[in-house]
Design an enzyme around this catalytic site. Structure first.
Site, PDB file in Angstrom:
ATOM      1  CG  HIS A  34      -0.260  -0.282   2.515  1.00 53.77           C
ATOM      2  ND1 HIS A  34       0.607   0.624   3.073  1.00 53.77           N
ATOM      3  CD2 HIS A  34      -0.284  -1.347   3.354  1.00 53.77           C
ATOM      4  CE1 HIS A  34       1.070   0.147   4.204  1.00 53.77           C
ATOM      5  NE2 HIS A  34       0.556  -1.052   4.399  1.00 53.77           N
ATOM      6  CG  HIS A  37       4.307  -1.673   2.057  1.00 55.09           C
ATOM      7  ND1 HIS A  37       2.990  -2.050   1.988  1.00 55.09           N
ATOM      8  CD2 HIS A  37       4.841  -2.394   3.076  1.00 55.09           C
ATOM      9  CE1 HIS A  37       2.738  -2.967   2.898  1.00 55.09           C
ATOM     10  NE2 HIS A  37       3.841  -3.201   3.589  1.00 55.09           N
ATOM     11  CE  LYS A 149      -0.132  -0.187  11.127  1.00 53.14           C
ATOM     12  NZ  LYS A 149       0.294  -1.523  10.903  1.00 53.14           N
ATOM     13  CD  GLN A 153       8.954  -4.737  11.776  1.00 51.77           C
ATOM     14  OE1 GLN A 153       8.343  -5.785  11.923  1.00 51.77           O
ATOM     15  NE2 GLN A 153       8.852  -4.011  10.683  1.00 51.77           N
ATOM     16  CB  SER A 185      -2.382  -2.160   8.253  1.00 53.77           C
ATOM     17  OG  SER A 185      -2.223  -3.548   8.472  1.00 53.77           O
TER      18      SER A 185
HETATM   19  P1  AMP Z   1       5.048  -5.180   6.372  1.00 54.74           P
HETATM   20  O1  AMP Z   1       4.829  -5.513   4.928  1.00 54.74           O
HETATM   21  O2  AMP Z   1       3.774  -4.998   7.139  1.00 54.74           O
HETATM   22  O3  AMP Z   1       6.035  -6.093   7.040  1.00 54.74           O
HETATM   23  O4  AMP Z   1       5.719  -3.751   6.388  1.00 54.74           O
HETATM   24  C1  AMP Z   1       6.919  -3.507   5.714  1.00 54.74           C
HETATM   25  C2  AMP Z   1       7.447  -2.156   6.125  1.00 54.74           C
HETATM   26  O5  AMP Z   1       6.471  -1.160   5.796  1.00 54.74           O
HETATM   27  C3  AMP Z   1       7.678  -2.050   7.636  1.00 54.74           C
HETATM   28  O6  AMP Z   1       8.850  -1.301   7.864  1.00 54.74           O
HETATM   29  C4  AMP Z   1       6.455  -1.320   8.114  1.00 54.74           C
HETATM   30  O7  AMP Z   1       6.645  -0.594   9.297  1.00 54.74           O
HETATM   31  C5  AMP Z   1       6.195  -0.394   6.941  1.00 54.74           C
HETATM   32  N1  AMP Z   1       4.813   0.058   6.951  1.00 54.74           N
HETATM   33  C6  AMP Z   1       3.696  -0.704   6.982  1.00 54.74           C
HETATM   34  N2  AMP Z   1       2.592   0.069   7.052  1.00 54.74           N
HETATM   35  C7  AMP Z   1       3.026   1.350   7.066  1.00 54.74           C
HETATM   36  C8  AMP Z   1       2.388   2.623   7.144  1.00 54.74           C
HETATM   37  N3  AMP Z   1       1.073   2.739   7.220  1.00 54.74           N
HETATM   38  N4  AMP Z   1       3.164   3.724   7.149  1.00 54.74           N
HETATM   39  C9  AMP Z   1       4.520   3.633   7.083  1.00 54.74           C
HETATM   40  N5  AMP Z   1       5.173   2.464   7.017  1.00 54.74           N
HETATM   41  C10 AMP Z   1       4.453   1.343   7.016  1.00 54.74           C
END
Ligand code: AMP
Length: 284
Positions: A34, A37, A149, A153, A185
């Site tokens: 989204h 990312h 977010k 982590q 998310s």
């Molecule tokens: P994920 O695919 O959920 O593992 O997320 C991959 C990366 O994208 C991680 O560093 C997350 O913190 C970041 N991320 C996910 N959602 C958001 C968001 N709404 N805003 C900023 N970063 C995000």
């Protein structure tokens, strides 16, 4: 955009880039991309000569009753989005090659992995630290991009980088939100329309906490009660936690003091979907 699935090929590419003195930015994700990312990817593209993104739904960071199997996967769309954003290479590891049968090394942090999400997701942060450590070793980036977010982590990875003396700069990227304030998310698609409408309550509760702190409220118990009351106004919300913690150690804060860097962190269930959100602030 080059698409690579073998760690060996990735290492060859990285060696070539290093030889050419190219700076490397790395954006690890689990896909189902989204705008959040893509903000990370765009920042990396701006700040580095070469950007590598990865998509890997990492089995190590899911608990036995969590959503590993049903985690959304949209590879064709994701590739298109990354290519259009200008990402140079996409690493798509195959789980059996990434974690072969005799894989036995894990990375875990004794303290930062315990509070907040660590309580309801035992083993989660060890899974995160292990996969990021391996991905960092394969990509040798100058900069690693992580979203705020997932605040815990970010702290876990920053601490691991510090503790292990890794040569990578961790770049924090602000939370991307939907128009109504809901933090973007990949899991938001699980929400029913009523749940989606009510999910805005997380960002509302955070704004309310921020307003109290800005207006001089220093009693953490009071602010937490107000947050809980706001969250409970959403009939379908089930609160996992609502905490105010020290931004570095993630330890609970009892009374706010001038100069404190704190995080207001929330996790709320809507049916089986667990949403998280947070707000970082310095106390004035
Ligand atoms: P994920 O695919 O959920 O593992 O997320 C991959 C990366 O994208 C991680 O560093 C997350 O913190 C970041 N991320 C996910 N959602 C958001 C968001 N709404 N805003 C900023 N970063 C995000």
């Amino acid at each position: 955009m080059q698409v690579l699935s073998s760690p060996k090929t990735l290492k060859k590419l990285v060696a070539l880039l290093r030889k050419k003195n190219k700076s490397i930015g790395f954006v690890p994700t689990m896909g189902s991309l989204h705008e959040g990312h893509l903000t990370l990817a765009k920042k990396s593209i701006q700040e580095n000569n070469f950007t590598i993104a990865s998509i890997f739904v990492n089995p190590l960071q899911f608990g036995p009753r969590e959503d590993f199997k049903r985690y959304p996967r949209h590879l064709i769309r994701d590739k298109k989005l990354l290519r259009e954003a200008g990402v140079d290479a996409l690493f798509l590891p195959d789980a059996d090659e990434f974690y072969p049968k005799d894989f036995q090394t894990t990375v875990s942090l004794s303290r930062l992995s315990q509070p907040l999400c660590g309580k309801s997701r035992p083993g989660h942060f060890s899974g995160v630290a292990t996969v990021i450590m391996k991905l960092l070793n394969l990509t040798s980036p100058d900069r690693l991009y992580l979203g705020l977010k997932d605040y815990q982590q970010c702290r876990v990875v920053e601490q691991m980088v510090e503790d292990m003396g890794l040569s990578v700069l961790v770049c924090r990227v602000p939370i991307a939100r939907e128009k109504d304030g809901l933090a973007m998310s990949s899991r938001n698609i699980y929400l029913s329309s009523q749940e989606r409408a009510e999910a805005v309550i997380l960002s509302r509760a955070l704004s309310r906490a921020r307003d109290f702190i800005r207006l001089g409220q220093r009693n953490v118990g009071f602010i937490k009660r107000e947050i809980l009351q706001t969250l409970r106004s959403a009939s379908l919300a089930r609160v996992d936690y609502a905490e105010i913690v020290n931004a570095r150690t993630l330890e609970s804060v009892v009374k706010l003091q001038k100069g404190d860097e704190v995080v207001v962190a929330l996790a709320v269930y809507f049916s089986k979907t667990r949403l998280i959100d947070n707000l970082t602030m310095s106390v004035g």
